[in-house]
Enzyme design. Structure first.
Site, PDB file in Angstrom:
ATOM      1  N   GLU A   1       0.827  -1.199   0.000  1.00 38.32           N
ATOM      2  CA  GLU A   1       0.000   0.000   0.000  1.00 38.32           C
ATOM      3  C   GLU A   1       0.864   1.253   0.000  1.00 38.32           C
ATOM      4  O   GLU A   1       0.443   2.303  -0.479  1.00 38.32           O
ATOM      5  CB  GLU A   1      -0.922   0.001   1.223  1.00 38.32           C
ATOM      6  CG  GLU A   1      -2.002  -1.071   1.190  1.00 38.32           C
ATOM      7  CD  GLU A   1      -2.922  -0.977   2.386  1.00 38.32           C
ATOM      8  OE1 GLU A   1      -2.733  -0.050   3.207  1.00 38.32           O
ATOM      9  OE2 GLU A   1      -3.825  -1.823   2.507  1.00 38.32           O
TER      10      GLU A   1
ATOM     11  N   ASP B   1      14.634  -1.845  11.229  1.00 41.19           N
ATOM     12  CA  ASP B   1      13.818  -2.828  10.507  1.00 41.19           C
ATOM     13  C   ASP B   1      14.705  -3.883   9.854  1.00 41.19           C
ATOM     14  O   ASP B   1      14.507  -4.251   8.696  1.00 41.19           O
ATOM     15  CB  ASP B   1      12.946  -2.136   9.462  1.00 41.19           C
ATOM     16  CG  ASP B   1      11.786  -3.013   8.992  1.00 41.19           C
ATOM     17  OD1 ASP B   1      11.432  -3.964   9.725  1.00 41.19           O
ATOM     18  OD2 ASP B   1      11.233  -2.747   7.910  1.00 41.19           O
TER      19      ASP B   1
END
Length: 413
Positions: free
Chosen positions: A112, A231
């Site tokens: 997205e 991350d």
């Protein structure tokens, strides 16, 4: 750090081409567009763009840097976004001969937030591919646009600060009111998650050791710049070579090139050099330490270290350490048990367990080639106050020659 203000004036997009030379000098971070600058540019009219300080587009292409300049929006033409499946994709027309310089090869990933595209050069002189990370802004609210621009700017800032063979290289970037584009080098081996899933049975300890050595050195380098990745996971570690090349290499100790590159610095953050404190929590839960999972302030260096421990365990075992075997228990029960194992650092070795039975008294770990890997995991998957940092692990590497790499000897940390 004070930000230098830039006047947008009549410009609705700003392009900042990068060359290899810029890559290896101390970057001028203040020259980056501020969040305010880009947010203002989002409201301007694209037709007002004028770029006059770049070389004519119809010049001869002599170097790869010249080819990257082909992504620069010059004169009347612009980047065109066409649907996948057509014969042409992201490309720039030349005013002289109306030929495309680049074409979409395939879509690597799509979320997205943004899509990642593999783009191939149409210039026969340079048989090369690059990666475009493309974020659409036109359908987003103003707040969403500002949030995406903030993340985009942070990623640029991080990549411009870094110069390391095991970090993806920023080639160019592009900002407009409709889209954000990041241009990076292409790693032919894909991400480590899919590689591990497909080829884990072929992994040798030497191969895993090479990856882990490069990872620890690279993350220690990031931390020396006061940068936390936040991350680190298999999906964000890329292999520079495909499987058919990797399987032919039998001496990883002296392999002269980088095997992996760390990517995706969207969530990275610069921290204070003294306490490395991070207030916010982000990243992938499967790779996050207990303190991040619980949403409390934490030492970012040690949070990255935990993620390295998860990655090493996954490379050795082919699975994540705190995942359980599938059960019919309700989801809330599975999550509760997962958190309990996480907090207790309760994981079990299967493929990489010690071959010796302690009850027999045979505890000669020097005859067990995997013991040091288990030791590294143990040092990383610990309570935050006892957890080793990548910089501390490097000291262990110096004690054990099998984990030092000639490739990285000239990289200053």
């Amino acid at each position: 750090m004070s930000e230098k203000k830039h006047s947008c004036e009549e410009k609705s997009l700003q392009l900042y081409p990068l060359s290899n030379k810029i890559r290896h000098v101390n970057p001028n971070i203040s020259a980056l567009p501020s969040e305010t600058d880009i947010s203002e540019s989002l409201t301007n009219d694209l037709t007002k763009l004028e770029i006059s300080n770049y070389a004519p587009f119809n010049r001869d292409l002599e170097t790869f840097s010249d080819l990257i300049f082909g992504l620069t929006n010059i004169q009347k033409k612009s980047l065109y976004s066409l649907q996948l499946g057509r014969s042409r994709g992201y490309a720039l027309y030349s005013d002289e001969n109306e030929k495309y310089l680049w074409s979409i090869n395939t879509k690597i990933t799509s979320t997205e937030q943004r899509e990642v595209l593999l783009v191939k050069s149409n210039n026969k002189k340079f048989d090369t591919s690059i990666v475009l990370k493309h974020t659409h802004l036109s359908s987003k609210s103003q707040n969403e646009k500002k949030a995406r621009v903030k993340v985009f700017r942070q990623e640029i800032w991080a990549l411009k600060t870094l110069s390391h063979p095991c970090v993806v290289q920023l080639l160019n970037y592009y900002v407009s009111s409709a889209e954000l584009i990041l241009v990076e080098n292409y790693c032919m081996g894909g991400d480590l998650y899919h590689y591990t899933k497909k080829h884990h049975s072929d992994f040798s300890l030497e191969f895993v050791g090479r990856i882990f050595s490069e990872l620890v050195h690279t993350v220690a380098y990031l931390h020396s710049k006061c940068l936390i990745h936040r991350d680190l996971k298999l999906e964000n570690i890329l292999l520079t070579q495909p499987y058919n090349v990797i399987k032919t290499i039998d001496n990883w100790k002296n392999y002269p090139n980088a095997l992996i590159q760390i990517s995706d610095f969207e969530l990275s953050i610069f921290v204070d050099s003294k306490n490395h404190l991070v207030q916010s929590s982000c990243g992938s839960q499967e790779y996050a330490p207990p303190e991040v999972y619980m949403g409390i302030a934490h030492d970012g260096f040690r949070a990255d270290a935990w993620s390295l421990g998860i990655v090493l365990f996954a490379l050795l075992e082919g699975r994540l350490p705190f995942d359980s075997y599938p059960t019919l228990d309700p989801e809330n029960v599975r999550i509760k048990r997962y958190v309990q194992r996480l907090v207790r650092c309760d994981y079990t070795w299967h493929l990489c367990k010690s071959p010796f039975k302690r009850s027999t008294g045979n505890t000669n770990d020097n005859d067990d080639p995997s013991w040091r890997f288990r030791l590294f995991v143990k040092k990383l998957l610990k309570n935050r106050d006892q957890r080793s940092t990548p910089t501390e692990l490097l000291k262990d590497f110096n004690k054990h020659g099998n984990f030092t790499l000639p490739l990285l000897e000239n990289v200053t940390i």
